[in-house]
Design a protein around this motif. Sequence first.
Motif, PDB file in Angstrom:
ATOM      1  N   ILE A 151     -12.354   0.233   3.700  1.00 53.92           N
ATOM      2  CA  ILE A 151     -13.415  -0.711   3.369  1.00 53.92           C
ATOM      3  C   ILE A 151     -13.372  -1.104   1.887  1.00 53.92           C
ATOM      4  O   ILE A 151     -13.668  -2.236   1.529  1.00 53.92           O
ATOM      5  N   GLN A 152     -12.957  -0.160   1.032  1.00 52.09           N
ATOM      6  CA  GLN A 152     -12.912  -0.464  -0.409  1.00 52.09           C
ATOM      7  C   GLN A 152     -11.788  -1.456  -0.721  1.00 52.09           C
ATOM      8  O   GLN A 152     -11.860  -2.186  -1.698  1.00 52.09           O
ATOM      9  N   HIS A 153     -10.736  -1.470   0.083  1.00 52.50           N
ATOM     10  CA  HIS A 153      -9.678  -2.471  -0.127  1.00 52.50           C
ATOM     11  C   HIS A 153     -10.161  -3.831   0.402  1.00 52.50           C
ATOM     12  O   HIS A 153     -10.023  -4.851  -0.289  1.00 52.50           O
ATOM     13  N   LEU A 154     -10.766  -3.794   1.589  1.00 45.33           N
ATOM     14  CA  LEU A 154     -11.242  -5.051   2.198  1.00 45.33           C
ATOM     15  C   LEU A 154     -12.242  -5.753   1.285  1.00 45.33           C
ATOM     16  O   LEU A 154     -12.285  -6.985   1.216  1.00 45.33           O
ATOM     17  N   GLY A 175       0.821  -1.210   0.000  1.00 47.68           N
ATOM     18  CA  GLY A 175       0.000   0.000   0.000  1.00 47.68           C
ATOM     19  C   GLY A 175       0.847   1.249   0.000  1.00 47.68           C
ATOM     20  O   GLY A 175       2.057   1.194  -0.262  1.00 47.68           O
ATOM     21  N   ARG A 176       0.210   2.366   0.348  1.00 44.11           N
ATOM     22  CA  ARG A 176       0.920   3.637   0.355  1.00 44.11           C
ATOM     23  C   ARG A 176       2.104   3.589   1.314  1.00 44.11           C
ATOM     24  O   ARG A 176       3.111   4.278   1.123  1.00 44.11           O
ATOM     25  N   GLY A 177       1.992   2.750   2.343  1.00 44.78           N
ATOM     26  CA  GLY A 177       3.067   2.640   3.320  1.00 44.78           C
ATOM     27  C   GLY A 177       4.374   2.139   2.734  1.00 44.78           C
ATOM     28  O   GLY A 177       5.435   2.302   3.337  1.00 44.78           O
ATOM     29  N   VAL A 178       4.322   1.568   1.546  1.00 48.03           N
ATOM     30  CA  VAL A 178       5.539   1.083   0.882  1.00 48.03           C
ATOM     31  C   VAL A 178       6.407   2.275   0.430  1.00 48.03           C
ATOM     32  O   VAL A 178       7.611   2.159   0.271  1.00 48.03           O
ATOM     33  N   GLY A 212       4.754  -2.945  13.133  1.00 44.18           N
ATOM     34  CA  GLY A 212       6.162  -2.626  12.933  1.00 44.18           C
ATOM     35  C   GLY A 212       6.402  -2.045  11.560  1.00 44.18           C
ATOM     36  O   GLY A 212       5.478  -1.939  10.739  1.00 44.18           O
ATOM     37  N   ASP A 213       7.637  -1.657  11.326  1.00 46.12           N
ATOM     38  CA  ASP A 213       8.030  -1.070  10.037  1.00 46.12           C
ATOM     39  C   ASP A 213       8.157  -2.201   9.014  1.00 46.12           C
ATOM     40  O   ASP A 213       8.929  -3.143   9.224  1.00 46.12           O
ATOM     41  N   LEU A 214       7.423  -2.084   7.925  1.00 43.80           N
ATOM     42  CA  LEU A 214       7.421  -3.176   6.932  1.00 43.80           C
ATOM     43  C   LEU A 214       8.811  -3.418   6.357  1.00 43.80           C
ATOM     44  O   LEU A 214       9.129  -4.538   5.944  1.00 43.80           O
ATOM     45  N   PHE A 215       9.640  -2.370   6.324  1.00 46.70           N
ATOM     46  CA  PHE A 215      10.982  -2.553   5.753  1.00 46.70           C
ATOM     47  C   PHE A 215      11.911  -3.315   6.709  1.00 46.70           C
ATOM     48  O   PHE A 215      12.937  -3.838   6.286  1.00 46.70           O
ATOM     49  N   ALA A 233      -1.128  -9.024   8.227  1.00 50.23           N
ATOM     50  CA  ALA A 233      -0.907  -7.598   7.948  1.00 50.23           C
ATOM     51  C   ALA A 233       0.318  -7.108   8.704  1.00 50.23           C
ATOM     52  O   ALA A 233       0.543  -7.493   9.853  1.00 50.23           O
ATOM     53  N   VAL A 234       1.092  -6.269   8.020  1.00 47.95           N
ATOM     54  CA  VAL A 234       2.213  -5.593   8.679  1.00 47.95           C
ATOM     55  C   VAL A 234       1.938  -4.099   8.576  1.00 47.95           C
ATOM     56  O   VAL A 234       1.781  -3.562   7.470  1.00 47.95           O
ATOM     57  N   ASN A 235       1.833  -3.437   9.731  1.00 48.01           N
ATOM     58  CA  ASN A 235       1.520  -2.008   9.723  1.00 48.01           C
ATOM     59  C   ASN A 235       2.161  -1.369  10.944  1.00 48.01           C
ATOM     60  O   ASN A 235       2.147  -1.950  12.028  1.00 48.01           O
ATOM     61  N   LYS A 236       2.698  -0.174  10.762  1.00 39.92           N
ATOM     62  CA  LYS A 236       3.372   0.439  11.913  1.00 39.92           C
ATOM     63  C   LYS A 236       2.384   1.113  12.864  1.00 39.92           C
ATOM     64  O   LYS A 236       2.749   1.494  13.970  1.00 39.92           O
ATOM     65  N   ASP A 237       1.107   1.229  12.420  1.00 39.10           N
ATOM     66  CA  ASP A 237       0.085   1.872  13.250  1.00 39.10           C
ATOM     67  C   ASP A 237      -0.771   0.793  13.932  1.00 39.10           C
ATOM     68  O   ASP A 237      -1.534   0.092  13.262  1.00 39.10           O
ATOM     69  N   ALA A 295      -1.751  -4.545  -5.060  1.00 40.58           N
ATOM     70  CA  ALA A 295      -1.503  -3.176  -4.585  1.00 40.58           C
ATOM     71  C   ALA A 295      -2.817  -2.534  -4.169  1.00 40.58           C
ATOM     72  O   ALA A 295      -3.880  -2.889  -4.676  1.00 40.58           O
ATOM     73  N   SER A 296      -2.718  -1.596  -3.231  1.00 40.29           N
ATOM     74  CA  SER A 296      -3.919  -0.826  -2.869  1.00 40.29           C
ATOM     75  C   SER A 296      -4.110   0.271  -3.914  1.00 40.29           C
ATOM     76  O   SER A 296      -3.203   0.597  -4.680  1.00 40.29           O
ATOM     77  N   ARG A 297      -5.289   0.864  -3.906  1.00 38.43           N
ATOM     78  CA  ARG A 297      -5.542   1.934  -4.864  1.00 38.43           C
ATOM     79  C   ARG A 297      -4.656   3.153  -4.598  1.00 38.43           C
ATOM     80  O   ARG A 297      -4.198   3.801  -5.540  1.00 38.43           O
ATOM     81  N   GLU A 316      -3.406   1.027  15.404  1.00 38.69           N
ATOM     82  CA  GLU A 316      -4.843   1.304  15.256  1.00 38.69           C
ATOM     83  C   GLU A 316      -5.329   1.039  13.827  1.00 38.69           C
ATOM     84  O   GLU A 316      -6.506   1.265  13.522  1.00 38.69           O
ATOM     85  N   ALA A 317      -4.455   0.630  12.927  1.00 42.65           N
ATOM     86  CA  ALA A 317      -4.876   0.443  11.521  1.00 42.65           C
ATOM     87  C   ALA A 317      -6.000  -0.597  11.444  1.00 42.65           C
ATOM     88  O   ALA A 317      -5.882  -1.688  12.018  1.00 42.65           O
ATOM     89  N   PRO A 318      -7.109  -0.286  10.726  1.00 42.32           N
ATOM     90  CA  PRO A 318      -8.254  -1.201  10.674  1.00 42.32           C
ATOM     91  C   PRO A 318      -7.919  -2.588  10.119  1.00 42.32           C
ATOM     92  O   PRO A 318      -8.564  -3.562  10.489  1.00 42.32           O
TER      93      PRO A 318
END
Length: 317
Positions: free
Chosen positions: A268-271, A206-209, A301-304, A282-286, A231-233, A288-290
């Motif tokens: 929701i549109q990605h889900l 996603g954008r986090g990349v 954590g940091d995806l990298f 899922a790997v996300n540094k937040d 990829a996400s939109r 709270e990410a849904p």
Amino acid sequence: MPDVLVLVDHDGERVNKTTYELLAAARRLGDPAAVVVGPPGTAARLRESLARYGATSVHAAEFAQAADFLVTPAVDALELAVSETSPAAVLVPATTDGREVAARLAARLDAGLLIDAVDLDSSGVVTQIVFGGSYTVRSQVTHGTPVITVRPGAFEPEELPGGAAEWTLVPPAVDPTTSARITDRRTVLAGDRPGLTEAAVVVSGGRGVGGAHGFEVVEELADAFGGAVGASRAAVDAGYYPHQFQVGQTGKSVSPQLYVALGISGAIQHLAGMQTSKTIVAVNKDPEAPILDLADYGVVGDLFAVTPQLTQEVAAR
Ligand code: FAD
């Protein structure tokens, strides 16, 4: 048993896995009848594998320029096969082309259309997940031959040893003056990876990349699994990755055994395009990410930092 027509998704040499899933779905309603559209010789090449996965008959709509047209040859072939066999239903893969074929066919037949089925019972009741996954709906066509698009990955292919498909040649009836023709073809990058909608493992970024270069870590993990890249939109809109790999409401719907979301928030549109995946990581540094609410396994954590370790671990097995 009535026939159930299945539009065969193929690349000329081999049948895509989605078709085997549709043949399994068709068996719930009747005898699966595969409809192959392509240049002469295509159906003969595909017939054995279609029979192995349950096709009891093959309708071959073949003509030399079949690959030069967009969806019209498939719509024509299905329309003709419907008029000749009065099937219980027509099943078409819920791909970009499949959706258009199904809509045109339903309009021509003046029949009901149900899209994006994730389940189907023997009485023809279809289960759909709608409004970005907020509701599960069960519906049934009450007018004409039901035309149903089936989400890739929703059904398990069933191998039936000893199957043999009967053979019928359907005369192609494309009118070149009214059919959209492909005049320029561009090969898109996919490399040796499996197709997004048929891969057992999909690794999406996603954008986090953070950029096109950042997708290398996504590709490396996908390759370690022998999977596909999605990829996400937001990533697609930012130009990180080509549009044909977008997963979601306005992209492709996938249902792999394993879906790995890297730097994707979980809108929701990605889900809507991936929540029926069997296992979600899922790997996300937040924290709270849904996406972490939906994931079977979440790594905060940091995806990298996380992804290369995952890749190394998978590659070592
Ligand atoms: P963001 O929401 O920006 O999330 C990025 C995530 O990356 C964040 O959670 C952040 O914490 C995380 N992150 C950042 N850096 C790192 C790092 N180093 N390590 C780990 N995590 C990190 N979206 C789709 O995906 N598909 C669709 O088909 C689609 N169709 C749409 C249709 C409509 C009509 C509309 C209105 C929207 C649609 N969208 C679709 C867009 C959707 O609403 C979201 O905007 C989009 O999914 C967000 O993408 P994202 O998760 O990559 O980006």
